[in-house]
Design an enzyme around this catalytic site. Structure first.
Site, short mmCIF file in Angstrom:
data_model
loop_
_atom_site.label_atom_id
_atom_site.label_comp_id
_atom_site.label_asym_id
_atom_site.label_seq_id
_atom_site.Cartn_x
_atom_site.Cartn_y
_atom_site.Cartn_z
N SER A 33 75.18 25.25 83.86
CA SER A 33 75.76 24.12 83.14
C SER A 33 77.16 23.62 83.58
O SER A 33 77.69 24.22 84.35
CB SER A 33 75.79 24.44 81.41
OG SER A 33 77.05 25.24 81.49
N LYS A 34 77.55 22.53 82.86
CA LYS A 34 79.04 21.97 83.24
C LYS A 34 80.14 23.12 83.45
O LYS A 34 80.93 23.12 84.37
CB LYS A 34 79.32 20.76 82.44
CG LYS A 34 78.66 19.72 82.59
CD LYS A 34 79.46 18.21 82.64
CE LYS A 34 79.00 17.25 83.13
NZ LYS A 34 78.04 16.51 82.10
#
Ligand code: GLU
Length: 497
Positions: free
Chosen positions: A259-260
């Site tokens: 994820s980010k």
């Protein structure tokens, strides 16, 4: 069975993004697998926009999907701006189709209208949680009322639920996971049409996959739990099941979903960082799949030939940025000078290098690019290597000029000698520059690194640069001499201070 696909229908695969933001590498890997299967079997690759969740829709997200696919060269045959006989390919433009289909199921008593209020449903959930009931979800309150089997229209303001079989199993032979089985009684009567008149993902995607004659559905393993719903909708219509391949999640090194917070996750961010499309394709393909467990660099043609969706591993695969960097370095290194020059030129047209005062031409890059191609991991890094050639001013301190084990007097001497020697050069070319400077090194009886380090700093302001002699040729006589004279002045001022 054709090469591990269960179905022997014409191969039609679809990538079905929801326009909710920048496409994640996981989505694009799905698209890539779809594309490879279509290419391999000479089938069709369809892109369908799944925008039934109007609240999550993000403006511009479709264009980002388009640019991501285009950048990687994953051309599609239908949808996303391309017509085809199965359109429209945007779900919000197909509402009538869903209404017609839900009414078929209602008339066969496989679906029913539900008028339960949100308050009732909330109360129900609360009670189920309190009683620790194994089955959570809708209790079928509206299922037994005959009036709920009348034709549905949006103005009814209700939802439509699927009448899930209350016993038996839903089972399927997934191409990646083999046999998967679910108990029907554990699945609630889920919503097919929402009160806003839009279908849910489950309903719309099954209807569309059938009507668009999709033969294989490749999607992330997070959709596996939806499979029994999809199986039962197919059954309710008496439709043949397509093949399914639920592919493993891409994990970060800490084994959680990428994820980010782990860094870049969108394909377009990787583009901006200077990764090549061929690297991304090769790298993404190897997340969960391999030819023989060893070969790392695989051309697109070879991928099309060898890729087999059922060879994918069902377990999650780790996104290893070091491997990505290494792979990109390999692809960069293997480019010819004109290819690399063009790639770099195009990259800088799109993402202009901030530290440059002027931008190199493609011709110039043909000379410079090969000098640094061995050292690059990304296109972006090239800026740092050659910035000095395109900046009006470079800056460094006196301490930067004085190399290890050298001193200011010696530094002064190096620069004076270099000025004298280079000013006599007839042709300001790398080979002559080298001969002259190396002669000086022998004459001065110093370590080459010490002498050349000073000249490098004086002419580039950088500790690292492409090979020095070539760099000076590219800088040209005038600029080189000016820079050396400036350095000379700086050293002399410092001595006299
Ligand atoms: N719209 C879904 C998504 O964005 C697609 C799931 C599927 O491929 O069935 O993940």
């Amino acid at each position: 069975m054709r090469n591990n696909l269960n179905s022997d229908k014409r191969v039609r695969v679809r990538y079905a993004p929801s326009p909710t933001g920048e496409p994640h590498v996981g989505n694009i890997r799905t698209a890539l697998f779809d594309w490879l299967v279509a290419k391999k079997f000479d089938g069709d690759f369809i892109v369908r926009v799944e925008d039934t969740d109007q609240d999550r829709k993000v403006d511009g997200a479709i264009d980002l999907q388009k640019s991501s696919l285009q950048w990687l060269g994953l051309e599609w045959d239908e949808g996303l701006g391309k017509d085809g006989e199965f359109g429209p390919y945007v779900q919000s433009e197909r509402l009538n189709i869903y209404i017609d289909h839900v009414n078929i199921l209602i008339s066969n008593e496989k679906a029913y209208k539900c008028f339960c209020t949100p308050e009732r449903l909330q109360e129900l959930r609360k009670k189920q949680r309190e009683s620790k009931s194994q089955v959570v979800g809708y209790d079928g309150f509206c299922r037994d009322k005959s009036e709920n089997y009348s034709t549905y229209s949006i103005t009814d303001g209700c939802v439509v639920r699927f009448a899930m079989p209350q016993s038996g199993q839903s089972t399927l032979n997934d191409l990646v996971r083999n046999q998967v089985t679910f108990e029907n009684r554990l699945i609630e009567d889920f919503v097919m049409m929402k009160s806003d008149g839009f279908p849910t993902y489950h309903f719309a995607s099954v209807v569309d996959d059938h009507l668009m004659e999709i033969s294989l559905i490749v999607r992330g393993e997070e959709w596996l739990s939806s499979l029994p719903r999809h199986i039962q909708i197919h059954k309710a219509f008496n439709w043949e099941m397509p093949d399914f391949a639920h592919i493993p999640t891409i994990l970060a090194p800490d084994k959680t979903k990428l994820s980010k917070r782990h860094g870049a996750t969108s394909v377009l961010e990787f583009k901006k960082e200077g990764y090549l499309p061929e690297t991304m394709i090769n790298f993404l393909c190897l997340l969960g799949w391999s030819i023989d467990g060893e070969q790392e660099l695989i051309s697109i043609d070879e991928l099309i030939e060898k890729f087999n969706i059922s060879d994918l591993s069902p377990s999650g695969s780790v996104f290893d940025k070091n491997k990505l960097n290494w792979m990109n370095g390999q692809y960069l290194k293997n480019k010819s000078a004109p290819q690399l020059a063009k790639t770099l030129f195009d990259f800088w047209v799109e993402f202009p290098p901030e530290s440059f005062d002027s931008v190199p031409s493609e011709k110039e890059l043909e000379i410079i690019a090969p000098l640094i191609s061995e050292r690059l991991k990304t296109l972006r890094e090239a800026e740092e290597w050659i910035a000095f050639l395109y900046k009006n001013n470079i800056s460094y301190s006196i301490e930067d000029l004085i190399q290890k084990n050298s001193d200011i007097q010696l530094t002064n001497l190096f620069i004076e000698k270099a000025i004298n020697s280079l000013s006599e050069l007839e042709k300001f070319q790398a080979s002559f520059i080298e001969i002259n400077l190396r002669e000086l090194i022998s004459e001065l009886e110093v370590k080459p690194g010490m002498f050349l380090g000073t000249i490098r700093m004086a002419t580039s302001g950088q500790i690292i640069s492409p090979p020095l002699f070539e760099s000076l040729e590219i800088l040209g006589r005038e600029k080189t001499m000016n820079l050396l004279l400036q350095a000379d002045q700086m050293v002399k001022q410092s001595i006299n201070a």
